[in-house]
Design an enzyme around this catalytic site. Structure first.
Site, PDB file in Angstrom:
ATOM      1  N   ASP A  53      32.254  23.469 -22.620  1.00  0.00           N
ATOM      2  CA  ASP A  53      33.073  23.726 -23.809  1.00  0.00           C
ATOM      3  C   ASP A  53      32.715  22.659 -24.839  1.00  0.00           C
ATOM      4  OD1 ASP A  53      35.072  24.242 -25.613  1.00  0.00           O
ATOM      5  OD2 ASP A  53      36.735  23.849 -24.247  1.00  0.00           O
ATOM      6  N   SER A  54      31.503  22.784 -25.356  1.00  0.00           N
ATOM      7  CA  SER A  54      30.918  21.696 -26.150  1.00  0.00           C
ATOM      8  C   SER A  54      30.895  22.005 -27.638  1.00  0.00           C
ATOM      9  CB  SER A  54      29.486  21.453 -25.677  1.00  0.00           C
ATOM     10  OG  SER A  54      28.642  22.498 -26.148  1.00  0.00           O
ATOM     11  N   THR A  55      30.552  20.988 -28.421  1.00  0.00           N
ATOM     12  CA  THR A  55      30.216  21.188 -29.830  1.00  0.00           C
ATOM     13  C   THR A  55      28.824  21.829 -29.902  1.00  0.00           C
ATOM     14  OG1 THR A  55      29.403  18.924 -29.847  1.00  0.00           O
ATOM     15  CG2 THR A  55      31.647  19.272 -30.650  1.00  0.00           C
TER      16      THR A  55
ATOM     17  N   ASP B 119      30.616  10.720 -19.738  1.00  0.00           N
ATOM     18  CA  ASP B 119      29.479  11.585 -20.037  1.00  0.00           C
ATOM     19  C   ASP B 119      29.416  12.751 -19.041  1.00  0.00           C
ATOM     20  OD1 ASP B 119      27.077  12.660 -20.775  1.00  0.00           O
ATOM     21  OD2 ASP B 119      25.859  11.064 -19.860  1.00  0.00           O
ATOM     22  N   GLY B 120      29.418  13.956 -19.565  1.00  0.00           N
ATOM     23  CA  GLY B 120      29.392  15.147 -18.718  1.00  0.00           C
ATOM     24  C   GLY B 120      28.126  15.258 -17.891  1.00  0.00           C
TER      25      GLY B 120
ATOM     26  N   ASP C 149      40.318  19.265 -26.586  1.00  0.00           N
ATOM     27  CA  ASP C 149      41.556  19.815 -27.174  1.00  0.00           C
ATOM     28  C   ASP C 149      42.485  20.375 -26.099  1.00  0.00           C
ATOM     29  OD1 ASP C 149      40.853  22.743 -26.777  1.00  0.00           O
ATOM     30  OD2 ASP C 149      39.211  22.151 -28.091  1.00  0.00           O
TER      31      ASP C 149
ATOM     32  N   HIS D  63      39.338  30.350 -26.140  1.00  0.00           N
ATOM     33  CA  HIS D  63      39.810  29.764 -24.879  1.00  0.00           C
ATOM     34  C   HIS D  63      40.025  30.811 -23.784  1.00  0.00           C
ATOM     35  CE1 HIS D  63      40.990  26.244 -27.582  1.00  0.00           C
ATOM     36  NE2 HIS D  63      39.977  25.859 -26.835  1.00  0.00           N
TER      37      HIS D  63
END
Lengths: 277, 277
Positions: free
Chosen positions: A155-157, A137-138, A86, A62
Site C-alpha cells: 500500500d505504497s506511494t 523499512d518494508g 493512514d 481500501h
C-alpha cells in the site's frame, strides 16, 4: 480569500481543490506531509503534494486492495501491510472474521501520528489489539520474515523516490519467500491510461515470480484518470475465479461479489499492454 | 508564458490543463464552444467550459455508448443519435456491418462544423453515405418519428440548461414510441460519485417506461471522477445477458465481450442508490 490547492501529480494536467483549512503541514524525515480540509472531498492526506486518500472516496481503494486478496484466500489469519500508514487498509483487514494478526510496516511514523489525529475515520483500527505497528523499512522487514504471512499488501506511494524499491522483481522474490505456501500478494500499481509502462513492467515482474498473476481495476475518483490498477500475485488460488463467501460478513460501500469478478475485466488496450487474450 | 485552462465542471474542484494552442473559440447560437490543444490529452472540445471529448480518451465513451446497445440488439439497421455533433458515436455505429442508416440530430451546427475542421479523427464518419445529419431539436425530431429506430443514443451535454429536456420521463416516453418493437435506448447519465441524485432520477424515469432498464459504467479519465454511468432502456433484449458475437468484427480499444458483461457490475453504493440487490 479563496485558497486553492493544485496537486503535483502530472506536469501538464492537475486537479485543483478549494481548501477550507490546512490542518497540518510538515517536512517529515521522508516527505512533505499535509492534511487539508477541502470543500469537494473533505479532509485529504497529501505526500509530496500528491493526494493519497480523502474522506470522500477512500473506501474504494481500501476495500479493493484488501477484500480482493482476502476473499481469494480461503482462511487468511496473518496479513502484512507495507506502507499504508493512514490505517485504511488495516481497518478493512480487521473486518475479516478469520484475522488473527495484521502487521503494518510503515517507514514514516509521522504519517501514522498525523492520520490518527486528523483522519480518525480511516486510522481508527490502528489501536486494535490484533494490529501490530512496526516503524521501519518494508524491504528489510520482508527480507527478515520467511513463510509467515497469508497475504502481503503493498500500500505504497507512487513508484518514484522513496517507494521505488517496493516495485520490481527482486522485491517480489522476497515477498514470495515471506508468504505462506498458498500466500497472495497485492500492490497498487498506478493507472494504465497515463503510466502504461509502469503497469506493464510491474505485471511482468510479478508474473516472473508468481504462478498466478492478474491485474484488477477500480474506480478511484481522486487518483489520476480515476481508474486504478492493482497487481495480484498468488502461489495457488486464482483471485478471478475464487470461491467467494455466500454473504459478505460486513458492510461495504464499493466491493461486492459481482464487483470482485468484474474488476478483472480489462479494457482492450490494457489486455494488449500486458499481452493477454 | 504558460497557458492553463481550468475546467468549469465542479465549483469546489476542477481539472486544469496546460494549453498549447486555442484552435477555435466562439459563441454559437446555443453555447460557448472551444477546441484547444493540450499537452496532456491532445485536442479537446469544450462546451460552456466543460470538456466534452479529447483525442486521448474519446474512444472509451464512444465505444461504450455505442457497442453496448448495438451488440445487444440482434440486427440493428437504423440508429438515431441525439446530440453527439463531434461525430464519434456515428463513427462507432458505422463499424457495425448490419448498419443501413445512422441519423445524427444535433441542435448546434457549429459543433459539427468545428469538429470536422479540428477533430477529424473523431468526426471522420459524418461524411459516410449511411449517415444523415439533421440540424435541429432532438425532442421535436423524436416526437415526429414513430416506430422507426432500432437504437436511440442520447449523446448529450450535462442535464442542465440546453440539454435538460433530454433527461426525464416525458422524453423517455417519446423515445419508446420512436423505437421499433425490440428497440433499445441508451443515454450518458453522469457520475454517481458526484451526482447521485441525477443518476437515480434518470434510472427511475427510464425504469417507469422500459421493461428492461439497467445502468452500466465506464472509466472515462476526462469526465469528473473518471467513472461514468450510462442508462439503458430496452423493450425486449437484456443488455447484460445479451448474446454477443463470437468475435467482434472490428478493432476496439476499450470494449471487449468481457468488458460488456463487467460494465453492469455496480459498486455497492450505486446498487443501493438505485435499489437493486
Amino acid at each position: 480569500m479563496d485558497l486553492w490547492l493544485r496537486e503535483a501529480q502530472i506536469s501538464d494536467a492537475a486537479m485543483t481543490y478549494k481548501v477550507k483549512e490546512t490542518l497540518v503541514r510538515k517536512k517529515t524525515k521522508y516527505q512533505d506531509l499535509a492534511i487539508v480540509d477541502t470543500y469537494a472531498l473533505g479532509r485529504m492526506l497529501l505526500l509530496d503534494g500528491i493526494v493519497q486518500t480523502t474522506i470522500k472516496d477512500e473506501y474504494v481503494y481500501h476495500e479493493m486492495i484488501t477484500h480482493i486478496p482476502l476473499f481469494t484466500h480461503p482462511n487468511p489469519k496473518k496479513v502484512l501491510v507495507v506502507g499504508g500508514g493512514d490505517g485504511g487498509t488495516i481497518r478493512e483487514i480487521l473486518k475479516h472474521p478469520s484475522m488473527e494478526k495484521a502487521v503494518l510496516c510503515e517507514i514514516d511514523e509521522d504519517v501514522i501520528i498525523e492520520c490518527k489525529k486528523y483522519l480518525p475515520e480511516i486510522s481508527c483500527a490502528l489501536e486494535d489489539s490484533r494490529c501490530e505497528v512496526f516503524i521501519g523499512d518494508g524491504i528489510k522487514y520482508v527480507h527478515e520474515h520467511k513463510n509467515e504471512f497469508d497475504v502481503i499488501i503493498i500500500d505504497s506511494t507512487d513508484p518514484f523516490g522513496a517507494a521505488e524499491g517496493l516495485f520490481g522483481g527482486s522485491f517480489y522474490k522476497e515477498i514470495f519467500e515471506c508468504l505462506t505456501e498458498d500466500g497472495i500478494f497485492v500492490a497498487q500499481t498506478e493507472t494504465p491510461f497515463y503510466l502504461p509502462d509502469v503497469v506493464k513492467r510491474v505485471y511482468d515482474d510479478a508474473k516472473a515470480v508468481f504462478p498466478v498473476t492478474k491485474l484488477f481495476m477500480a474506480a478511484i475518483p481522486t487518483y489520476p484518470s480515476g481508474y486504478w490498477s492493482f497487481t495480484i500475485g498468488s502461489k495457488k488460488h486464482d483471485p478471478e475465479n475464487a470461491q467467494l463467501p455466500e454473504k459478505i460478513p460486513f458492510e461495504t460501500r464499493y466491493y461486492t461479489e459481482k464487483i470482485h469478478r468484474a474488476s478483472f475485466a480489462l479494457p482492450k488496450f490494457v489486455e494488449d499492454l500486458i499481452n493477454i487474450k
